[in-house]
Write a protein that holds these residues in place. Structure first.
Motif, PDB file in Angstrom:
ATOM      1  N   SER A  67       0.846  -1.405  -0.315  1.00  0.00           N
ATOM      2  CA  SER A  67       0.012   0.218  -0.418  1.00  0.00           C
ATOM      3  C   SER A  67       0.907   1.282   0.148  1.00  0.00           C
ATOM      4  CB  SER A  67      -0.940   0.046   0.993  1.00  0.00           C
ATOM      5  OG  SER A  67      -1.306   1.438   1.062  1.00  0.00           O
ATOM      6  N   LEU A  68       1.304   1.353   0.730  1.00  0.00           N
ATOM      7  CA  LEU A  68       2.498   2.568   1.112  1.00  0.00           C
ATOM      8  C   LEU A  68       3.504   2.814  -0.263  1.00  0.00           C
ATOM      9  CD1 LEU A  68       3.937   5.135   2.514  1.00  0.00           C
ATOM     10  CD2 LEU A  68       4.879   3.591   3.843  1.00  0.00           C
ATOM     11  N   GLY A  69       3.938   1.991  -0.456  1.00  0.00           N
ATOM     12  CA  GLY A  69       5.080   1.920  -1.794  1.00  0.00           C
ATOM     13  C   GLY A  69       4.346   2.204  -2.919  1.00  0.00           C
ATOM     14  N   ALA A  70       3.270   1.688  -3.521  1.00  0.00           N
ATOM     15  CA  ALA A  70       2.312   1.926  -4.314  1.00  0.00           C
ATOM     16  C   ALA A  70       1.950   3.301  -4.594  1.00  0.00           C
ATOM     17  CB  ALA A  70       0.417   0.995  -4.115  1.00  0.00           C
ATOM     18  N   HIS A  71       1.407   3.905  -3.456  1.00  0.00           N
ATOM     19  CA  HIS A  71       1.040   5.364  -3.118  1.00  0.00           C
ATOM     20  C   HIS A  71       2.914   6.438  -4.073  1.00  0.00           C
ATOM     21  CE1 HIS A  71      -2.580   3.789  -1.606  1.00  0.00           C
ATOM     22  NE2 HIS A  71      -2.801   4.957  -2.415  1.00  0.00           N
ATOM     23  N   ILE A  72       3.839   5.801  -2.826  1.00  0.00           N
ATOM     24  CA  ILE A  72       5.035   6.700  -2.825  1.00  0.00           C
ATOM     25  C   ILE A  72       5.016   6.032  -4.764  1.00  0.00           C
ATOM     26  CG2 ILE A  72       7.811   6.212  -2.888  1.00  0.00           C
ATOM     27  CD1 ILE A  72       6.701   5.332  -0.096  1.00  0.00           C
ATOM     28  N   LEU A  73       5.541   5.372  -5.580  1.00  0.00           N
ATOM     29  CA  LEU A  73       5.497   4.621  -6.656  1.00  0.00           C
ATOM     30  C   LEU A  73       4.962   6.269  -7.066  1.00  0.00           C
ATOM     31  CD1 LEU A  73       7.123   3.934  -9.137  1.00  0.00           C
ATOM     32  CD2 LEU A  73       4.254   2.036  -8.977  1.00  0.00           C
ATOM     33  N   HIS A  74       3.160   5.872  -6.893  1.00  0.00           N
ATOM     34  CA  HIS A  74       2.415   7.310  -8.097  1.00  0.00           C
ATOM     35  C   HIS A  74       2.676   8.413  -7.612  1.00  0.00           C
ATOM     36  CE1 HIS A  74      -1.685   8.917  -8.543  1.00  0.00           C
ATOM     37  NE2 HIS A  74      -1.448   7.992  -9.341  1.00  0.00           N
ATOM     38  N   GLN A  75       2.918   9.009  -6.333  1.00  0.00           N
ATOM     39  CA  GLN A  75       4.186  10.436  -6.478  1.00  0.00           C
ATOM     40  C   GLN A  75       5.348  10.208  -7.352  1.00  0.00           C
ATOM     41  OE1 GLN A  75       2.409  13.187  -4.653  1.00  0.00           O
ATOM     42  NE2 GLN A  75       0.712  10.885  -4.901  1.00  0.00           N
ATOM     43  N   LEU A  76       5.459   9.554  -7.276  1.00  0.00           N
ATOM     44  CA  LEU A  76       7.404  10.026  -7.757  1.00  0.00           C
ATOM     45  C   LEU A  76       7.012   9.903  -9.260  1.00  0.00           C
ATOM     46  CD1 LEU A  76       9.999   7.221  -5.879  1.00  0.00           C
ATOM     47  CD2 LEU A  76       9.688   9.338  -6.140  1.00  0.00           C
ATOM     48  N   LEU A  77       6.055   8.874  -9.785  1.00  0.00           N
ATOM     49  CA  LEU A  77       5.751   9.190 -11.711  1.00  0.00           C
ATOM     50  C   LEU A  77       5.633   9.877 -11.990  1.00  0.00           C
ATOM     51  CD1 LEU A  77       5.501   5.137 -11.873  1.00  0.00           C
ATOM     52  CD2 LEU A  77       7.279   7.020 -12.802  1.00  0.00           C
ATOM     53  N   ALA A  78       4.569  11.101 -10.767  1.00  0.00           N
ATOM     54  CA  ALA A  78       3.912  12.671 -11.013  1.00  0.00           C
ATOM     55  C   ALA A  78       4.587  13.682 -11.005  1.00  0.00           C
ATOM     56  CB  ALA A  78       2.526  12.836  -9.909  1.00  0.00           C
ATOM     57  N   SER A  79       6.158  13.756 -10.669  1.00  0.00           N
ATOM     58  CA  SER A  79       7.117  14.283 -11.168  1.00  0.00           C
ATOM     59  C   SER A  79       7.912  14.260 -12.107  1.00  0.00           C
ATOM     60  CB  SER A  79       8.202  14.031  -9.123  1.00  0.00           C
ATOM     61  OG  SER A  79       9.490  14.933  -9.385  1.00  0.00           O
ATOM     62  N   PRO A  80       8.344  15.489 -12.755  1.00  0.00           N
ATOM     63  CA  PRO A  80       9.104  15.760 -13.912  1.00  0.00           C
ATOM     64  C   PRO A  80      10.324  15.545 -13.980  1.00  0.00           C
ATOM     65  CG  PRO A  80       8.242  17.324 -13.292  1.00  0.00           C
ATOM     66  CD  PRO A  80       7.559  16.902 -12.640  1.00  0.00           C
ATOM     67  N   VAL A  81      10.696  15.641 -12.651  1.00  0.00           N
ATOM     68  CA  VAL A  81      12.760  14.968 -12.620  1.00  0.00           C
ATOM     69  C   VAL A  81      13.033  13.504 -12.183  1.00  0.00           C
ATOM     70  CG1 VAL A  81      13.040  17.559 -12.041  1.00  0.00           C
ATOM     71  CG2 VAL A  81      12.864  15.807 -10.448  1.00  0.00           C
ATOM     72  N   VAL A  82      12.162  12.785 -12.544  1.00  0.00           N
ATOM     73  CA  VAL A  82      12.009  11.547 -12.618  1.00  0.00           C
ATOM     74  C   VAL A  82      11.831  10.790 -13.927  1.00  0.00           C
ATOM     75  CG1 VAL A  82      10.993   8.994 -11.862  1.00  0.00           C
ATOM     76  CG2 VAL A  82      10.466  10.984  -9.965  1.00  0.00           C
ATOM     77  N   GLU A  83      12.853  10.344 -14.031  1.00  0.00           N
ATOM     78  CA  GLU A  83      13.109   9.972 -14.928  1.00  0.00           C
ATOM     79  C   GLU A  83      13.038   8.596 -15.066  1.00  0.00           C
ATOM     80  OE1 GLU A  83      17.556   7.857 -17.291  1.00  0.00           O
ATOM     81  OE2 GLU A  83      17.255  10.669 -17.214  1.00  0.00           O
ATOM     82  N   ARG A  84      12.862   7.626 -14.432  1.00  0.00           N
ATOM     83  CA  ARG A  84      12.836   5.874 -14.102  1.00  0.00           C
ATOM     84  C   ARG A  84      12.815   6.118 -12.703  1.00  0.00           C
ATOM     85  NH1 ARG A  84      12.085   3.183 -17.774  1.00  0.00           N
ATOM     86  NH2 ARG A  84      13.180   1.078 -18.451  1.00  0.00           N
TER      87      ARG A  84
END
Length: 109
Positions: free
Chosen positions: A15-32
């Motif tokens: 649960s926590l990891g899925a939400h963190i992933l979702h937030q990371l991927l919303a950031s334009p500076v995250v490439e991968r």
């Protein structure tokens, strides 16, 4: 931030990891984001990740999915249970590690 971020994330199927992933991927500076999960294969790892996000109603665009790499791994093994080439590839291109994997213990009766 002067460089693109390439992050390793453990626990993305929880649960926590899925939400963190979702937030990371919303950031334009995250490439991968390289997600390491307990799975039988890399394909199974991706399937588990998709199911986890679906269960939590967290939607990713096609562009966001292109930023995701999902690997079957064991954080307790040398080289994370990956081949030497996979491990070296991750080490050479990662800028951060986010470790949110839950500790799973077997229950004794």
């Amino acid at each position: 931030i002067s460089q693109w971020l390439r992050q390793v994330l453990t626990g993305a199927t929880g649960s926590l990891g899925a939400h963190i992933l979702h937030q990371l991927l919303a950031s334009p500076v995250v490439e991968r984001v390289i997600c390491l999960s307990r799975a039988k294969s890399h394909g199974d790892s991706l399937t588990r990740l998709r199911e986890s996000l679906n269960t939590r109603r967290l939607q990713l665009s096609d562009e966001q999915w292109k930023k995701v790499e999902s690997l079957a791994a064991d954080v307790n093994d040398d080289h994370l249970g990956l081949s030497s080439a996979e491990y070296e590839s991750i080490v050479s291109r990662t800028t951060a590690v986010i470790h949110v994997r839950a500790h799973i213990r077997s229950r004794r009766k």
